[in-house]
Design an enzyme around this catalytic site. Structure first.
Site: not given
Lengths: 326, 533
Positions: A60, A129
């Site tokens: 990322e 998440h």
């Protein structure tokens, strides 16, 4: 008007913008050959080729930086995060570079980039998440933050984000991807920074965004059965906040409840409350209430997850409180 | 340690009894010998008495259910004590005393399931009088977050009869107020929650979460608890708080724009906060400035401007609601007949006047009360309550006195009035009337009674008929003692005459008996020396 799913509306926006402007490209994990973790980029690789639909490794920070650099030199990247939870790794590039380059270069550098991806409580994805991180990004000067709740808004806002000269953070609620809604045919955009009154009412203002727009509208229908006429203001953009539309509604109803999926502490709603108390103080007939996610990490267990989320009964309870009922 | 109340054997053939009514509710104080419940046996309807002093901490056999002789039907214990487990109601009757109750629950019993720490204990609206079905919270004495200790008053409640305080049975923190001041809750419904800091509060509005231990102490509230959003009745304005005026910013702005004094407006929001609807209500009621008020009559100026005001809706007080309901039941339900007699009051008035000289304040009413009591002692068949299939004969003479209140009336009772001197009757009735007006009567001070006096003489009423106050069987309506020309020994003379009308329950008392009572009363009042014999 045709009905499209939220993910299809986003797909249209990407395709149209890539068609319109050759500088626009999409990069992220699984965006190409897999057609996107949530199928937002369905068919784009076939249509635009691997130079403009780029599968990135699981890195990322790396591809956020690559995108930032590409924006600095004249491209218009759209960086897809598989979820915003993973983008925590990329925060240094987003916050320290993308958000600040224009300022630090005295306007010599621009950074027209969109970071986008799913967020929120997606359904039994557990603590790491299920987070709502919009308040964190909204905190930094130099970033625009959008969080559309309907397919129409998603398409129009993504197009505006791609055309914006500044970095834009776009949150897409995981549970909205398959939600359908009317999307106008043909070219249109929705300006960043404009809230939308999703339901007109006179008794109380529900200020909300993202998936909570739907909870708020459902609560408004429930409340209507008891003779309460709630107005639902969908922020659509979190930063810059549409102060005018918020204040206009609160001045009309004299009462506000803010419905948000993030945590209350330093959450988006806290800023909205600050706006209301400082600019509509003399119009308030009751303290502003907030309905937020409970201050816990989201559990994997479905019952605990449901207990922590905002819900229609909790919204109704808050509305009754500001109306001095019950 | 909690002790059981057992189903007694009330007849030689009785095997089980059905509870028709609980006279006491959970949380009520119970004295030894006091009736706690009514039971229907194979023979009759009887009362069950407690053999213990204490508090009713749990009801095991609810109304309508039956229990075998010897089985525990309720538990008496210390205030706040809990029975954690109790044998099921249907358990066969043990031959001897029932199984001993389990020890009181530990103060913070962990929840059986659900997690999230200890559960808060509901504070329930208590039944503060036999007729009370709901109570209105007039004020919270504690706020959310305040510490409370067992026995401490936490709220004031207006019942149909009086204003009383609700005490906490548990130690802890007032975690949540469910029924705000100004709102009403049914008896047995939670009005708030007390518990250790951070304790779980059952979801408000829905069915209360089951408590950790299946404590039978709290009858599951069947009725909706919190005023539902569907009932948009704004709470009655509360008395204004001292000092700083709390008003919403909007209310403040409107008041300022319209030149209204917030100090003159009662707030209906939490803690008496003045909110928009209060200011708007005040705006609809135009008020003339004091100077204008003073000058207007002299100049013949009508102060009311604009259209004639519409009638205003005024919500019923709890007392008014109960009076309305009971009167509507009593008048058709109890067949009344009326006996009227004229009584010469000169001698009785002489006693009143002479009492003044010995610095003893006695009213005519006190003398009539005493006379009514003695007459009742002499005509004991009048001292009865009609109970459907039987009659309760009283051996004590208790006289109720109707006291007018701002929005209703109540009848505090002079117990054993036949055995009390006039000075004592006078002092007691003054004190009771005073507390009746301030709504501080205790239930035992207005419940029961043999007969009631309703006196409208001070308003110049000559005569009227009163409605019986059940379960009593008679009421005496007394007019003024006015000078009248009467004939005595063929001569017209002036006497102070008073008309008294006795309303009688014809189900249990017939005309001749009522007449006999009035004759006795008349003789006592006309020759008050007889009161001494």
């Amino acid at each position: 008007m045709p009905e499209l799913m939220y993910r299809e509306a986003l797909n249209q926006a990407l395709a149209e913008e890539m068609e319109r402007d050759h500088r626009v490209f999409l990069m992220g994990e699984e965006v190409g050959r897999y057609n996107g973790a949530f199928k937002v980029s369905q068919g784009l690789l076939d249509r635009f080729g691997s130079a403009r639909v780029v599968d990135a490794p699981i890195s990322e920070l790396g591809f956020a930086g690559l995108g930032t650099g590409a924006a600095m030199v004249g491209l218009r990247p759209v960086i897809e995060m598989m979820t915003w939870n993973f983008a925590i790794l990329a925060m240094d590039q987003i916050v320290n570079n993308a958000a600040k380059l224009r300022h630090m270069s005295g306007g010599q550098l621009r950074c027209p980039i969109v970071f986008r991806g799913p967020t929120g409580i997606g359904g039994r994805l557990s603590s790491q998440h299920s987070q709502s991180l919009e308040a964190q990004y909204a905190h930094f000067p130099g970033l625009k933050v959008i969080f559309p709740g309907t397919p129409k808004d998603a398409k129009g806002l993504l197009k505006s984000a791609i055309r914006d000269e500044n970095p834009v953070i776009m949150f897409e609620h995981e549970k909205l991807y398959s939600v359908k809604g009317e999307v106008p045919e043909g070219e249109y955009t929705i300006p960043i920074g404009e809230a939308d009154v999703k339901r007109e009412g006179k008794d109380v203002t529900l200020i909300t965004y993202g998936r909570q727009v739907h909870f708020s509208l459902a609560a408004a229908e429930e409340l209507a059965k008891n003779g309460i006429d709630a107005e639902v203001v969908d922020l659509r953009t979190i930063r810059p906040l549409d102060e005018e539309r918020i204040l206009e509604s609160v001045k009309k109803t004299n009462r506000a409840v803010i419905v948000e999926e993030d945590w209350a502490f330093c959450g988006v709603g806290a800023t909205v409350v600050d706006l209301i108390q400082s600019k509509a103080f003399d119009y308030l007939d009751a303290p502003v209430e907030r309905v937020t996610q409970l201050p816990v990490s989201i559990s994997y267990a479905a019952n605990l997850e449901a207990a922590a989320e905002p819900s229609v009964p909790r919204i109704a309870e808050a509305v009754n409180k500001v109306l001095y009922r019950g | 340690m909690a002790k059981p109340i057992q189903m007694p054997a009330l007849s030689p053939t009785m095997k089980e009894g059905k509870i028709t009514r609980w006279r006491k509710q959970v949380g009520d104080r119970v004295s030894s010998g006091e009736a706690v419940a009514e039971v229907e046996t194979d023979k009759s309807n009887l009362e069950i008495e407690s053999y213990e002093d204490g508090y009713l901490i749990a009801i095991q056999t609810p109304e309508g259910a039956s229990a075998e002789v010897g089985a525990p039907i309720a538990w008496i214990g210390e205030k706040g004590e809990k029975v954690t487990t109790a044998p099921p109601a249907e358990k066969p009757a043990p031959a001897k005393p029932a199984a001993p109750p389990a020890p009181p629950a530990p103060p913070q019993a962990p929840p059986a399931s659900g997690g999230g720490g200890p559960e808060a204990t509901a504070v329930l609206m208590p039944a503060l009088s036999p007729t009370m079905v709901e109570g209105k919270i007039t004020a919270w004495l504690k706020q959310e977050g305040d510490k409370v200790s067992s026995g401490e008053a936490i709220a004031e409640v207006e019942t149909d009869k009086s204003n009383l305080q609700i005490e906490a049975y548990d130690e802890g923190v007032l975690l949540k107020i469910v029924v705000p001041a100004g709102s009403t809750a049914k008896v047995g419904a939670p009005i708030g929650y007390v518990g250790p800091k951070g304790a779980r509060i059952p979801a408000v509005g829905g069915a209360p979460a089951p408590s950790a231990a299946p404590a039978p102490a709290q009858p599951a509230p069947k009725e909706a608890v919190v005023p539902e959003p569907a009932a948009p009745v704004p709470p009655a304005p509360q008395p204004k708080p001292e000092g700083r005026i709390f008003a919403s910013p909007l209310a403040r702005r409107i008041a300022k724009e319209r030149g209204l004094d917030l100090g003159a407006i009662a707030g209906s929001g939490p803690s008496g906060r003045i909110i928009r609807r209060d200011v708007e209500a005040a705006l609809k009621a135009p008020v003339a400035a004091p100077a204008a008020k003073a000058l207007a009559p002299a100049f013949g100026v009508p102060l009311r401007a604009g259209p004639r005001p519409e009638p205003r809706r005024v919500e019923l007080s709890t007392m008014r609601r109960v009076i309305a309901q009971r009167m509507a039941e009593v008048k058709p339900g109890v067949p009344h007949f009326y006996l009227t007699v004229e009584i010469e009051m000169d001698e009785a008035l002489k006693i009143r006047d002479e009492a003044k000289q010995v610095e003893s304040k006695i009213s005519v009413n006190d003398i009539i009360v005493k006379a009514m009591a003695i007459a009742l002692r002499r005509v004991p068949q009048m001292n009865v309550w009609f109970q459907g299939d039987h009659v309760l004969q009283h051996d004590t003479v208790d006289v109720g006195i109707a006291v007018a209140l701002e929005d209703g009336l109540i009848t505090p009772i002079i117990r054993d009035a036949d055995q009390k001197g006039l000075a004592q009757i006078s002092a007691e009735s003054r004190e009771l009337a005073e507390r009746a007006r301030s709504r501080h009567l205790r239930p035992e001070e207005y419940q029961g009674g043999s007969i009631t006096i309703s006196n409208l003489g001070m308003y110049g009423i000559d005569e009227f008929g009163a409605i019986i106050n059940p379960p009593q069987a008679a009421i005496l309506a007394v007019g003024q003692a006015a000078e009248k020309v009467v004939v005595r020994n063929g001569q017209m003379v002036i006497r102070r005459m008073m008309t008294a009308t006795l309303s009688v329950d014809h189900r249990v008392i017939d005309g001749a008996l009522g007449a006999q009572y009035l004759k006795e009363l008349k003789a006592l009042l006309e020759h008050p020396l007889r009161l001494l014999f």
